[in-house]
Design a protein around this motif. Structure first.
Motif, PDB file in Angstrom:
ATOM      1  N   MET A 119       6.909  -9.811   9.137  1.00 50.79           N
ATOM      2  CA  MET A 119       6.513  -8.915   8.054  1.00 50.79           C
ATOM      3  C   MET A 119       4.995  -8.929   7.861  1.00 50.79           C
ATOM      4  O   MET A 119       4.376  -7.890   7.574  1.00 50.79           O
ATOM      5  N   ALA A 120       4.390 -10.101   8.051  1.00 50.62           N
ATOM      6  CA  ALA A 120       2.927 -10.173   7.918  1.00 50.62           C
ATOM      7  C   ALA A 120       2.240  -9.373   9.016  1.00 50.62           C
ATOM      8  O   ALA A 120       1.259  -8.641   8.759  1.00 50.62           O
ATOM      9  N   GLU A 121       2.711  -9.479  10.228  1.00 55.98           N
ATOM     10  CA  GLU A 121       2.122  -8.709  11.327  1.00 55.98           C
ATOM     11  C   GLU A 121       2.301  -7.214  11.094  1.00 55.98           C
ATOM     12  O   GLU A 121       1.402  -6.404  11.437  1.00 55.98           O
ATOM     13  N   ARG A 122       3.430  -6.837  10.556  1.00 59.89           N
ATOM     14  CA  ARG A 122       3.656  -5.412  10.263  1.00 59.89           C
ATOM     15  C   ARG A 122       2.655  -4.907   9.236  1.00 59.89           C
ATOM     16  O   ARG A 122       2.096  -3.812   9.365  1.00 59.89           O
ATOM     17  N   GLN A 123       2.432  -5.705   8.190  1.00 57.68           N
ATOM     18  CA  GLN A 123       1.472  -5.298   7.172  1.00 57.68           C
ATOM     19  C   GLN A 123       0.049  -5.234   7.743  1.00 57.68           C
ATOM     20  O   GLN A 123      -0.758  -4.376   7.352  1.00 57.68           O
ATOM     21  N   THR A 124      -0.276  -6.137   8.673  1.00 57.54           N
ATOM     22  CA  THR A 124      -1.598  -6.099   9.308  1.00 57.54           C
ATOM     23  C   THR A 124      -1.783  -4.811  10.099  1.00 57.54           C
ATOM     24  O   THR A 124      -2.847  -4.152  10.041  1.00 57.54           O
ATOM     25  N   LEU A 125      -0.771  -4.435  10.846  1.00 57.86           N
ATOM     26  CA  LEU A 125      -0.836  -3.197  11.620  1.00 57.86           C
ATOM     27  C   LEU A 125      -0.968  -1.980  10.712  1.00 57.86           C
ATOM     28  O   LEU A 125      -1.761  -1.053  10.985  1.00 57.86           O
ATOM     29  N   MET A 126      -0.216  -1.972   9.620  1.00 57.51           N
ATOM     30  CA  MET A 126      -0.303  -0.853   8.688  1.00 57.51           C
ATOM     31  C   MET A 126      -1.692  -0.780   8.042  1.00 57.51           C
ATOM     32  O   MET A 126      -2.242   0.311   7.814  1.00 57.51           O
ATOM     33  N   GLY A 127      -2.308  -1.942   7.791  1.00 58.97           N
ATOM     34  CA  GLY A 127      -3.657  -1.944   7.227  1.00 58.97           C
ATOM     35  C   GLY A 127      -4.670  -1.394   8.207  1.00 58.97           C
ATOM     36  O   GLY A 127      -5.584  -0.642   7.811  1.00 58.97           O
ATOM     37  N   GLN A 128      -4.525  -1.734   9.471  1.00 60.85           N
ATOM     38  CA  GLN A 128      -5.443  -1.195  10.475  1.00 60.85           C
ATOM     39  C   GLN A 128      -5.299   0.315  10.595  1.00 60.85           C
ATOM     40  O   GLN A 128      -6.302   1.041  10.765  1.00 60.85           O
ATOM     41  N   ILE A 129      -4.079   0.801  10.529  1.00 64.39           N
ATOM     42  CA  ILE A 129      -3.864   2.249  10.603  1.00 64.39           C
ATOM     43  C   ILE A 129      -4.522   2.944   9.414  1.00 64.39           C
ATOM     44  O   ILE A 129      -5.145   4.023   9.550  1.00 64.39           O
ATOM     45  N   LYS A 130      -4.403   2.357   8.250  1.00 63.22           N
ATOM     46  CA  LYS A 130      -5.015   2.946   7.058  1.00 63.22           C
ATOM     47  C   LYS A 130      -6.546   2.956   7.175  1.00 63.22           C
ATOM     48  O   LYS A 130      -7.214   3.905   6.734  1.00 63.22           O
ATOM     49  N   LEU A 131      -7.078   1.875   7.760  1.00 67.30           N
ATOM     50  CA  LEU A 131      -8.530   1.822   7.935  1.00 67.30           C
ATOM     51  C   LEU A 131      -9.004   2.900   8.885  1.00 67.30           C
ATOM     52  O   LEU A 131     -10.028   3.574   8.649  1.00 67.30           O
ATOM     53  N   GLN A 132      -8.294   3.105   9.971  1.00 75.38           N
ATOM     54  CA  GLN A 132      -8.697   4.112  10.951  1.00 75.38           C
ATOM     55  C   GLN A 132      -8.537   5.528  10.409  1.00 75.38           C
ATOM     56  O   GLN A 132      -9.290   6.439  10.784  1.00 75.38           O
TER      57      GLN A 132
END
Length: 221
Positions: A119-132
């Motif tokens: 779940m933590a890795e998923r949230q990290t990926l979602m944060g990167q997508i939001k940043l981009q």
């Protein structure tokens, strides 16, 4: 002489006849005086046999009923202890399994779980997508803070489950080893809740922050 002989014979014939008549009269009088004696005396074995047979049949039926009742009581006594032992064995096995499960949940809440990491890795990926995509204004919160808090929530859920299961096991008298494992699970669950709360509230360390003016200009040439 001939006349006297005839008279004697006539008298002799009359005497037995009178005796028979008197005997019959006496028998009739006795019968009228005590009819029960005559009827009882005239009753044969065939008249008294049914009463004896009825009594014996009733006695046999009572004996069979008593035997059936005794057999039912014996069966109930034989099945009762077995059922009690089986129920106790099932309860002991369930309690032991619950204590072990609670201990596993408590340990997982302290050391972390595969689910929390995922779940933590998923949230990290979602944060990167939001940043981009430009939807996230705080890079540290999107890439670091949210995954950290997600891990804390997952670990806290496991800790809460450990506390609930161990408390249920400890509500009734159990075997010594079951109670020991349950108490250990309860302690791990409480510890996991405390750690998770500290992680979620950033008590162990605040989120990193970018110093003001960093990256605004490079060193002078």
């Amino acid at each position: 002489m001939g006349t006297r002989t005839t008279e004697k014979r006539t008298d002799d014939e009359k005497v037995p006849a009178q005796a028979d008549a008197e005997g019959a009269t006496k028998v009739d009088a006795t019968t009228k005086a005590d009819p029960g004696t005559t009827s009882a005396g005239s009753a044969g074995p065939e008249d008294t046999a049914p009463a004896g047979d009825t009594k014996s049949a009733t006695t046999d039926a009572r004996d069979e009923t008593a035997d059936l009742d005794d057999d039912a009581v014996d069966d109930a006594d034989a099945e009762g202890p077995d059922q009690d032992v089986a129920a106790r064995s099932t309860g002991a096995v369930a309690a032991g399994a619950g204590a072990v499960v609670a201990a596993g949940l408590g340990l997982a809440s302290v050391t972390g779980t595969w689910l929390g990491t995922l779940m933590a890795e998923r949230q990290t990926l979602m944060g990167q997508i939001k940043l981009q995509s430009g939807k996230a204004t705080d890079q540290i919160s999107a890439v670091y803070g949210t995954p950290w808090h997600t891990t804390a929530l997952v670990n806290g859920t496991f800790a809460l489950l450990a506390v609930i299961v161990s408390a249920v096991v400890l509500t009734k008298p159990r075997a010594t080893w079951v109670r020991a494992v349950a108490w250990g699970a309860l302690a791990l669950g409480v510890l996991g809740i405390l750690i998770s709360a500290g992680m979620y509230l950033d008590l162990f360390g605040s989120l990193p922050s970018i110093p003001k003016g960093a990256g605004a200009g490079g060193p002078a040439a």
